[in-house]
Design a protein around this motif. Structure first.
Motif, short mmCIF file in Angstrom:
data_model
loop_
_atom_site.label_atom_id
_atom_site.label_comp_id
_atom_site.label_asym_id
_atom_site.label_seq_id
_atom_site.Cartn_x
_atom_site.Cartn_y
_atom_site.Cartn_z
N SER A 251 -20.15 70.22 45.32
CA SER A 251 -21.57 69.99 45.03
C SER A 251 -21.92 70.25 43.58
O SER A 251 -22.93 69.76 43.09
N CYS A 252 -21.09 71.04 42.88
CA CYS A 252 -21.40 71.30 41.47
C CYS A 252 -20.13 71.30 40.64
O CYS A 252 -19.42 70.31 40.58
N ASP A 253 -19.79 72.43 40.02
CA ASP A 253 -18.64 72.48 39.11
C ASP A 253 -17.31 72.62 39.84
O ASP A 253 -16.29 72.13 39.37
N ASP A 254 -17.32 73.34 40.96
CA ASP A 254 -16.06 73.75 41.57
C ASP A 254 -15.60 72.78 42.64
O ASP A 254 -16.41 72.23 43.38
N HIS B 215 -12.89 74.98 31.36
CA HIS B 215 -13.60 75.03 30.08
C HIS B 215 -13.01 76.11 29.19
O HIS B 215 -12.78 75.91 28.02
N GLN C 272 -15.84 64.43 32.55
CA GLN C 272 -17.09 64.56 33.27
C GLN C 272 -16.85 65.23 34.62
O GLN C 272 -15.74 65.25 35.12
N ALA C 273 -17.92 65.79 35.18
CA ALA C 273 -17.78 66.58 36.40
C ALA C 273 -17.07 65.82 37.52
O ALA C 273 -16.10 66.31 38.10
N ARG D 53 -15.18 63.12 37.48
CA ARG D 53 -13.80 62.75 37.17
C ARG D 53 -12.89 63.96 37.34
O ARG D 53 -11.76 63.86 37.78
N GLY E 233 -27.00 68.55 45.58
CA GLY E 233 -26.09 68.75 44.46
C GLY E 233 -26.13 67.59 43.51
O GLY E 233 -26.99 66.71 43.59
N LEU E 234 -25.16 67.60 42.63
CA LEU E 234 -25.05 66.55 41.62
C LEU E 234 -24.41 65.33 42.29
O LEU E 234 -23.32 65.42 42.83
N ASP F 219 -19.40 79.30 45.64
CA ASP F 219 -19.15 77.96 46.18
C ASP F 219 -17.67 77.79 46.56
O ASP F 219 -16.78 78.11 45.78
#
Lengths: 149, 354
Positions: free
Chosen positions: B12-15, B38, B48-49, B51, B85-86, B309
């Motif tokens: 849903s986000c970074d992880d 990062h 990008q997130a 990808r 989420g994103l 998460d």
């Protein structure tokens, strides 16, 4: 822009600013919200949501980067580049990778916090600059080299 | 009935998270964190997130299956987060999981991200109890209970009446609690994200040095608001650049913790529940834990890797839904960026009835 308070001293001032911005901004407008932490950027987006007739609960997108809310007037997109700017030097490129073009194409309004890096690619974007001195919030609205408020 | 082996996916986000729950117990929980990437790349996000999710999800799944000591042939259900989420990030995990379910002919269970956090209760242990008992499934983790979710992206208080039946009692009207910690840390020059660093600095300061006004005092409801506290820190540091940072950190943390605890206690009194589950990264905050232990509530906190998460909590939510006899859902579900949990449970209930 008429009837816009230059200083936001209450929520109703912010609501007034939001209504004027919505009237002034055609569909697909990019709104760059500028100002330090705590200047009231997310509060303004909440007011924009209400000005567009949405009852959605608008919260900060700092962590998730992009929130989108359905409104009767079309989608309101709320982007926060704060985290991106901490991890990338090319914030504008990062926002394009996240689909900024698609959002602009289908949104009523795209409001970007910490999105100053987009101004090179979008010189016609509306810029709302909020500053915080003591408890007063001063607001400037500009577009290109014109000062609207 | 054959023991269920549920694969859970969250992007849903970074992880990128994939977990495996076997017979109701977490047997694998693998998370690839882009934040770690990062750092590894010297602070420059390489991709990008979405990808990024796409490039690691196969590996994360393989590692999860290995950790669980199962193969895809053993898997009985596939579950994934479908919102909020994103959208680009959600799509990767959701499409991957739907494709897997379709290809293997397995039932697919769409899960709301926050329902996953609530279901992390099934892997929680009581505060103060031995961590060794953490993985046991006990009666205490069953609804009804109160659930406080406090993370970087969300701060909400839920009335968990039954699995699949959630009432949102309150939520943050602006910044999430974890976000407030991170931003105050930035104001204090502790870097970003600096929530944990702020907690460590606060331990050496005086929490009464700067009495910040608690947000939303006197409200009848159970909402939170942390944006004003962040502004208060900003104003304080403008006026007193020499203010003791440890004292500011301690006072700020005190205000956040008190706001969370007092609102939660009022919600407990209103619902009559004696059990509180705390999920989300802020559940790791030591002052919050200490303060909650002083209350009469039975407080259950999942281990950190299950509180932040992850995919295992999504599998746990699917397990809870299946145990409760709720609908499995189907492959037609789309990634939904804006999705209040109360809307999601209602829609799902209605679809089950029709």
């Amino acid at each position: 822009m008429k009837n816009v308070p230059k200083t936001l001293s209450s929520l109703s001032d912010t609501e007034q600013l939001a209504r004027t911005l919505v009237q002034h901004a055609p569909p697909g407008t990019l709104l760059v919200l500028s100002g330090p932490l705590g200047a009231g950027k997310t509060t303004l987006v909440q007011a924009l949501g209400r000005a567009l007739g949405s009852a959605a609960q608008i919260s900060s997108p700092t962590y998730t980067l992009i929130h989108e809310y359905p409104t009767p007037a079309g989608v309101l997109v709320h982007i926060d580049a704060y985290r991106l700017s901490a991890i990338r030097s090319d914030v504008a490129e990062a926002l394009f990778e996240l689909g900024l073009d698609d959002y602009l194409e289908r949104a009523r309004l795209v409001a970007v916090e910490w999105g100053e890096a987009l101004l090179r690619a979008f010189p016609e974007a509306l810029i709302v600059n909020l500053s915080l001195t003591g408890n007063a919030r001063r607001v400037y609205v500009t577009q290109g080299d014109r000062t609207l408020v | 009935m054959k023991e269920t082996v549920i694969l859970g996916v969250d992007t849903s986000c970074d992880d990128t998270g994939v977990g495996v729950v076997r017979g109701g117990r977490v047997v694998a929980n693998v998370v690839a964190s882009q934040t770690a990437l990062h750092t590894a790349y010297g602070g420059v996000m390489p991709e990008q997130a979405s990808r990024e999710h796409l490039s690691v999800i196969d590996t994360v799944l393989t590692r999860a299956l290995l950790e669980a000591d199962v193969t895809l042939d053993d898997v009985t259900h596939v579950a994934a987060t479908y919102g909020p989420g994103l959208v680009g990030a959600l799509l990767v995990g959701l499409t991957y999981a739907k494709g897997l379910a379709w290809a293997r002919g397995l039932p697919f269970v769409p899960v709301h991200h926050l329902e996953g956090h609530i279901a992390s209760a099934l892997g929680a242990s009581a505060l103060g109890a031995s961590a060794l008992g953490a993985s046991s499934l006990t009666e205490n983790a069953e609804p009804p209970f109160l659930c406080l979710i406090a993370s970087g992206g969300h701060t909400s208080l839920f009335d968990v009446r039954a699995w699949g039946d959630y009432g949102e009692l309150g939520r943050s009207r602006d910044d999430a609690a974890g976000e407030a910690f991170d931003k105050a840390a930035r104001l204090l020059g502790l870097g970003y994200p600096g929530g944990p660093a702020l907690g460590r600095l606060a331990a050496t300061g005086d929490p009464d040095a700067y009495p910040f006004t608690l947000p939303l005092r006197g409200q009848k409801g159970f909402d939170f608001s942390f944006s004003g506290l962040k502004t208060a820190v900003s104003v304080l540091l403008q006026r007193q650049p020499d203010a003791d940072k440890a004292d500011v950190a301690a006072s700020f943390e005190h205000a956040i913790v008190e706001s969370l605890v007092r609102t939660t206690l009022r919600a407990a009194a209103a619902t009559g529940y004696g059990t509180l589950v705390v999920a989300g990264g802020v559940a790791a905050n030591l002052r919050l834990r200490e303060r909650l232990q002083e209350t009469p509530l039975t407080v259950r906190v999942p281990p950190f890797e299950l509180a932040t998460d992850n995919g295992a909590m999504i599998a746990l939510a699917a397990h809870a839904r299946l145990q409760a006899g709720l609908d499995e859902g189907d492959l037609s579900v789309d990634a939904t960026p804006y999705l209040p949990l109360s809307d999601a449970s209602r829609t799902r209930d209605e679809s089950a009835r029709s």
